[in-house]
Write a protein that holds these residues in place. Structure first.
Motif, mmCIF file in Angstrom:
data_model
loop_
_atom_site.group_PDB
_atom_site.id
_atom_site.type_symbol
_atom_site.label_atom_id
_atom_site.label_comp_id
_atom_site.label_asym_id
_atom_site.label_seq_id
_atom_site.Cartn_x
_atom_site.Cartn_y
_atom_site.Cartn_z
ATOM 1 N N GLN A 216 43.950 28.897 -47.155
ATOM 2 C CA GLN A 216 43.832 27.904 -48.302
ATOM 3 C C GLN A 216 42.780 28.466 -49.369
ATOM 4 O OE1 GLN A 216 43.539 23.524 -46.971
ATOM 5 N NE2 GLN A 216 43.590 24.800 -45.111
ATOM 6 N N GLU A 217 41.605 29.099 -49.206
ATOM 7 C CA GLU A 217 40.857 29.559 -50.170
ATOM 8 C C GLU A 217 41.330 30.746 -50.854
ATOM 9 O OE1 GLU A 217 36.123 28.299 -49.515
ATOM 10 O OE2 GLU A 217 37.078 29.477 -47.712
ATOM 11 N N THR A 218 42.005 31.716 -50.074
ATOM 12 C CA THR A 218 42.469 32.856 -50.875
ATOM 13 C C THR A 218 43.785 32.763 -51.493
ATOM 14 O OG1 THR A 218 43.192 33.643 -48.695
ATOM 15 C CG2 THR A 218 40.931 34.251 -49.217
ATOM 16 N N LYS A 219 44.641 32.217 -50.971
ATOM 17 C CA LYS A 219 45.958 31.705 -51.604
ATOM 18 C C LYS A 219 46.806 33.182 -51.586
ATOM 19 C CE LYS A 219 44.296 28.172 -54.613
ATOM 20 N NZ LYS A 219 42.908 27.928 -54.054
ATOM 21 N N VAL A 220 46.497 33.835 -50.605
ATOM 22 C CA VAL A 220 47.469 35.146 -50.515
ATOM 23 C C VAL A 220 48.653 35.214 -49.535
ATOM 24 C CG1 VAL A 220 45.456 36.771 -51.350
ATOM 25 C CG2 VAL A 220 46.018 36.448 -48.926
ATOM 26 N N PHE A 221 48.523 34.289 -48.763
ATOM 27 C CA PHE A 221 49.562 34.043 -47.640
ATOM 28 C C PHE A 221 49.717 32.498 -47.471
ATOM 29 C CE2 PHE A 221 50.626 33.629 -43.082
ATOM 30 C CZ PHE A 221 51.781 34.264 -43.268
ATOM 31 N N PHE A 222 51.096 31.804 -47.588
ATOM 32 C CA PHE A 222 51.057 30.526 -47.355
ATOM 33 C C PHE A 222 51.776 30.505 -45.880
ATOM 34 C CE2 PHE A 222 53.928 26.832 -47.271
ATOM 35 C CZ PHE A 222 53.064 25.692 -47.579
ATOM 36 N N ASN A 223 51.300 29.957 -44.968
ATOM 37 C CA ASN A 223 51.523 30.087 -43.248
ATOM 38 C C ASN A 223 52.392 28.863 -43.177
ATOM 39 O OD1 ASN A 223 52.078 30.287 -40.682
ATOM 40 N ND2 ASN A 223 49.751 30.950 -40.624
ATOM 41 N N LEU A 224 53.864 29.280 -43.454
ATOM 42 C CA LEU A 224 54.974 28.184 -43.187
ATOM 43 C C LEU A 224 54.869 27.701 -41.686
ATOM 44 C CD1 LEU A 224 56.881 26.622 -44.950
ATOM 45 C CD2 LEU A 224 58.768 28.423 -44.530
ATOM 46 N N ASN A 225 54.765 28.522 -40.795
ATOM 47 C CA ASN A 225 54.461 28.170 -39.445
ATOM 48 C C ASN A 225 53.349 27.073 -39.156
ATOM 49 O OD1 ASN A 225 56.775 29.903 -38.736
ATOM 50 N ND2 ASN A 225 55.323 31.596 -38.190
ATOM 51 N N TYR A 226 52.325 27.463 -39.720
ATOM 52 C CA TYR A 226 51.100 26.424 -39.407
ATOM 53 C C TYR A 226 51.503 24.993 -40.254
ATOM 54 C CZ TYR A 226 46.732 23.918 -40.301
ATOM 55 O OH TYR A 226 45.619 23.137 -40.353
ATOM 56 N N LEU A 227 52.353 25.117 -41.274
ATOM 57 C CA LEU A 227 52.590 23.967 -42.133
ATOM 58 C C LEU A 227 53.589 22.978 -41.176
ATOM 59 C CD1 LEU A 227 52.350 22.112 -44.409
ATOM 60 C CD2 LEU A 227 54.278 23.465 -45.513
ATOM 61 N N ALA A 228 54.730 23.891 -40.612
ATOM 62 C CA ALA A 228 55.598 23.181 -39.553
ATOM 63 C C ALA A 228 54.769 22.547 -38.195
ATOM 64 C CB ALA A 228 56.800 24.182 -39.142
ATOM 65 N N LYS A 300 57.090 31.517 -53.027
ATOM 66 C CA LYS A 300 57.894 32.542 -52.736
ATOM 67 C C LYS A 300 57.494 33.783 -52.551
ATOM 68 C CE LYS A 300 60.467 33.355 -57.040
ATOM 69 N NZ LYS A 300 61.300 33.874 -57.537
ATOM 70 N N ASP A 301 56.581 34.269 -53.308
ATOM 71 C CA ASP A 301 56.112 35.431 -53.174
ATOM 72 C C ASP A 301 54.749 35.768 -52.167
ATOM 73 O OD1 ASP A 301 57.731 36.260 -55.244
ATOM 74 O OD2 ASP A 301 56.163 35.789 -56.710
ATOM 75 N N ILE A 302 54.447 34.575 -51.487
ATOM 76 C CA ILE A 302 53.138 34.610 -50.560
ATOM 77 C C ILE A 302 53.740 34.139 -49.222
ATOM 78 C CG2 ILE A 302 51.451 34.721 -52.336
ATOM 79 C CD1 ILE A 302 51.053 31.593 -51.857
ATOM 80 N N LEU A 303 55.011 33.991 -48.961
ATOM 81 C CA LEU A 303 55.535 33.481 -47.779
ATOM 82 C C LEU A 303 55.608 34.683 -46.546
ATOM 83 C CD1 LEU A 303 58.283 31.314 -48.983
ATOM 84 C CD2 LEU A 303 56.238 30.559 -48.257
ATOM 85 N N SER A 304 55.574 35.921 -47.070
ATOM 86 C CA SER A 304 55.754 37.111 -45.888
ATOM 87 C C SER A 304 54.422 37.714 -45.890
ATOM 88 C CB SER A 304 56.821 37.928 -46.295
ATOM 89 O OG SER A 304 56.447 38.542 -47.606
ATOM 90 N N PHE A 305 54.272 38.092 -44.534
ATOM 91 C CA PHE A 305 53.081 38.976 -44.293
ATOM 92 C C PHE A 305 53.335 40.312 -43.815
ATOM 93 C CE2 PHE A 305 49.209 39.909 -41.918
ATOM 94 C CZ PHE A 305 48.087 39.315 -42.568
ATOM 95 N N PRO A 306 52.680 41.335 -44.335
ATOM 96 C CA PRO A 306 53.033 42.725 -44.156
ATOM 97 C C PRO A 306 52.730 43.050 -42.624
ATOM 98 C CG PRO A 306 50.776 42.466 -45.137
ATOM 99 C CD PRO A 306 51.504 40.984 -45.159
ATOM 100 N N LYS A 307 53.802 43.813 -42.206
ATOM 101 C CA LYS A 307 53.775 44.633 -40.874
ATOM 102 C C LYS A 307 52.424 45.386 -40.645
ATOM 103 C CE LYS A 307 58.617 44.044 -39.549
ATOM 104 N NZ LYS A 307 59.832 44.802 -39.338
#
Length: 747
Positions: A216-228, A300-307
């Motif tokens: 939440q503080e950095t806003k570089v990754f939106f964790n859709l799994n956590y929200l669900a 939409k640009d912060i929904l994926s996390f790099p491998k």
């Protein structure tokens, strides 16, 4: 991964969170990891009367039944919370504190607790203290902070957790700038690479509270799994808080729709079961929220996390410590005084273990050394020459070591190859000076008969020599314009700059397409070679530029000037990052005698800077310029003329006007051996009053023990130790002296 490296990494992350202002994530990680108890943060709750927050923070590290000191700390918190409760609620809160808090403390309390307290607990009496309105709350709370600090320092649960290690600023950013050079985090660019590495670490370490707060503080990754997850659990308050950290309902139609869907779920949670299929409806709403998130331009640009490879950041931490331990005096795992930027540009095994002597900012004295006085004690080869007698001003090997290039004071270049072809460069490298293996070196001369000669400065005091090789072209100056020569034909193909002031005094190439040119007015011009335009002008010196050096690891340019300054420039933004106004006073005053910086050079790993003056040399950490070590030669020695790292960075070769060369260990600056002029030149006839000394020293780019020396009389000599050992080391085979490295000693 061992626990020590894990703990070290947590401290580095905590420092990063603090420096970047991610305070909520910072204190959650302190509690989740238990690595550091921030007493200042804890005491702030007490000072402001936030007793519940103070209790929650303390509870993350210990509990009332852990030990006597913990019991006493919790009891003091409850006691003062109880004493102030009448002011807040007229007494009802006091009863709750007694029943809910004080009763949680075990009845058997050590004698550390005062007898009135014991009586109080055993009797279960609720004695409302004297009205606190007549007492200075701030003074009482401050006194409580002092008492709790003493208990914390004695508490085994908090032992070793009250002091934060002494880390250099931006230590973790510096580390990642080497591992992820494209992210440019060190120079103020995007920190997203590092943040993602930290997110991966938090996820693997199962620090969920910290992980989702940091998202939440950095806003570089939106964790859709956590929200669900929180939506399925019906924790709609958490879901709305998480979404609100990234967007608000007025941002766009998708955000508005997402908040409305959350409101529907909140409403469905209050619907009596059986009135409709809650599970089916909830599944549909979750799918709707996910679809809206993927279409939402804010998300939409912060929904994926790099491998990434598993435990990537921990692995980097281990590499750091594996490199550091052999170099530390204590051979410990401590982060105290660890270099900000460790060696991570190649395989750590390529750095041999070295003792670091007596520590940083220390002058190293001389010790008994091996003297080389006679030609039989080393291998030497005088390069054939027509011998103009002019001092060698510049000397270098080609990048692959297949030729040697010199520039004399008369502005004439000389090029020696190890090839037999007339119009091609050598196909051999002078790795070992053995005539039966390699052809004799020859002074290269193209069929055209052309020579490479620069324009000469109009006055002797303006004369300065410098050259740099780019591919098969030579850029060179002797005080006039910068000439460009074709090294195969010796043809002069271009010239640029001004023959009058300000003139070029030093220049180097910066990958991929830049030429940095230092001028005699103290400025630096950044030329773009492809466009033939000046990209930037850097102003930081008051007098002429004496040398330039570039680090590919840090993407910085370092400049030295006749004004005694060193400046560090970012090659991304062309900003001055730091500077030292008086380099001679930075390490030692040397009796306040001024000394000109004649040379600066990065070590082969691009992490430390060698600074050469006529009276001393020193090593500095890049890019901060912190002085790591300094060496001052004996007073009997004449001025230093030149110094250079070997190709592996293990030794530094230093030339003197006193007709000698000293080989130093690059880490300790201890002298390995001294090579006197008599070992590689004929005695000077008594009727010739010409002082011959090493004017410039160059190191072979791939063979660490081979050096070339340009003399003040115009000669160039190649030197290497006998046998297979290095300078100052014992020969691997005694018969090598007679059979391995025999040379024709020509003059």
């Amino acid at each position: 991964m061992d626990e020590t490296n894990r703990k070290n990494l947590i401290f580095l992350i905590l420092q990063f969170l603090h420096e970047e202002g991610y305070e909520k994530s910072l204190h959650l990680l302190e509690q989740d990891s238990g690595a550091f108890f921030d007493y200042s943060y804890f005491s702030g709750f007490i000072t402001n009367g936030k007793w519940k927050d103070a209790e929650d923070y303390l509870s993350s590290f210990t509990s009332p039944d852990t030990n006597t000191f913990s019991r006493k700390m919790f009891f003091d918190l409850y006691k003062w919370k109880f004493s102030e409760a009448p002011d807040r609620s007229g007494g009802s809160e006091s009863a709750n504190i007694f029943s809910n808090d004080l009763r949680r403390i075990p009845a058997r309390i050590n004698i550390i607790l005062s007898s009135p307290v014991t009586i109080f607990l055993n009797a279960h009496l609720i004695e409302i203290p004297e009205k606190t309105g007549s007492v200075d709350k701030a003074l009482v709370r401050a006194s409580l902070c002092v008492d709790l600090r003493k208990l914390a320092e004695s508490n085994p649960s908090l032992c070793g957790k009250l002091v934060f290690p002494n880390l250099n600023k931006s230590a973790l950013l510096s580390l990642i700038s080497l591992i992820c050079p494209n992210s440019n985090v060190r120079m103020g660019g995007s920190k997203e690479d590092l943040i993602r590495l930290i997110l991966q670490f938090l996820h693997e370490a199962k620090y969920k509270n910290t992980l989702h707060r940091f998202e939440q503080e950095t806003k570089v990754f939106f964790n859709l799994n956590y929200l669900a997850e929180v939506m399925k659990l019906g924790e709609m308050g958490k879901a709305e808080e998480y979404l609100a950290a990234f967007t608000d309902k007025h941002a766009n139609i998708y955000s508005k729709a997402m908040f409305l869907e959350l409101q529907k779920l909140k409403w469905e949670a209050t619907t009596p079961s059986g009135s409709l299929d809650n599970t089916s409806q909830k599944t549909k709403l979750l799918a709707s929220v996910a679809m809206l998130a993927k279409k939402n331009p804010a998300l939409k640009d912060i929904l994926s996390f790099p491998k990434m490879a598993k435990s990537r950041l921990l692995t980097l931490m281990k590499q750091t410590m594996d490199w550091w331990r052999p170099h530390s005096c204590s051979n410990s795992n401590s982060l105290e005084h660890i270099p900000v930027v460790p060696y991570l540009c190649g395989e750590p095994s390529s750095l041999k273990n070295k003792l670091n002597g007596t520590g940083p900012r220390t002058k190293v004295g001389n010790c008994k050394l091996k003297e080389i006085n006679h030609p039989s004690e080393c291998s030497s080869l005088v390069l054939p020459d027509y011998w103009s007698g002019e001092r060698i001003a510049c000397l270098t090997y080609s990048p692959c070591g297949d030729y040697i290039l010199a520039l004399a004071d008369d502005a004439t270049h000389k090029l020696w190859t190890w090839s037999t072809g007339q119009n091609e460069f050598c196909k051999h490298t002078p790795r070992v000076l053995k005539e039966d293996v390699f052809p004799k070196p020859r002074l290269h001369q193209p069929m055209s008969g052309k020579t490479m000669k620069n324009e000469i400065a109009t006055s002797v005091e303006d004369s300065t020599s410098c050259f740099a090789i780019k591919g098969s072209y030579l850029f060179s100056t002797s005080g006039g314009k910068i000439a460009v020569f074709d090294l195969k034909s010796f043809e002069r193909v271009a010239a640029f700059g001004s023959p009058i002031k300000p003139m070029a005094t030093y220049f180097i190439f910066i990958p991929v397409d830049l030429l940095a040119v230092g001028l005699d007015d103290g400025s630096i011009l950044i030329h773009c070679l492809s466009s033939r335009k000046i990209k930037e002008k850097l102003d930081g010196h008051d007098q002429r530029i004496t040398c330039l050096a570039f680090s590919r690891c840090f993407n910085v340019l370092v400049s030295s000037g006749a004004d005694g300054k060193l400046c560090v420039w970012s090659t991304k933004r062309w900003l001055k990052l730091t500077s030292i106004d008086s380099i001679q006073n930075f390490c030692t005053r040397l009796n306040n005698v001024s000394s000109l910086v004649t040379q600066i050079q990065f070590d082969p790993y691009q992490i430390e800077l060698l600074v050469v003056q006529d009276k001393w040399i020193s090593r500095h950490a890049a890019p901060t310029l912190d002085c790591l070590r300094q060496w001052v030669p004996d007073e009997s020695e004449a001025a230093i003329t030149s110094a250079t790292y070997s190709s592996d960075g293990e030794i530094i070769c230093v030339g003197f006007r006193s007709e000698s060369i000293k080989i130093l260990d690059s880490m300790t600056f201890l002298i390995k051996c001294r090579i006197n002029l008599t070992a590689f030149t004929q005695p000077i006839p008594s009727n010739i009053r010409v002082k011959v000394y090493p004017a410039v020293v160059a190191a072979h780019p791939s063979h660490p023990s081979q050096i070339s020396v340009g003399l003040s009389n115009g000669r160039v000599i190649v030197l290497q130790p006998l046998g297979r050992g290095g300078w100052g080391e014992a020969d691997a085979l005694e018969d090598d002296r007679d059979n391995s490295d025999g040379l024709e000693h020509c003059y």
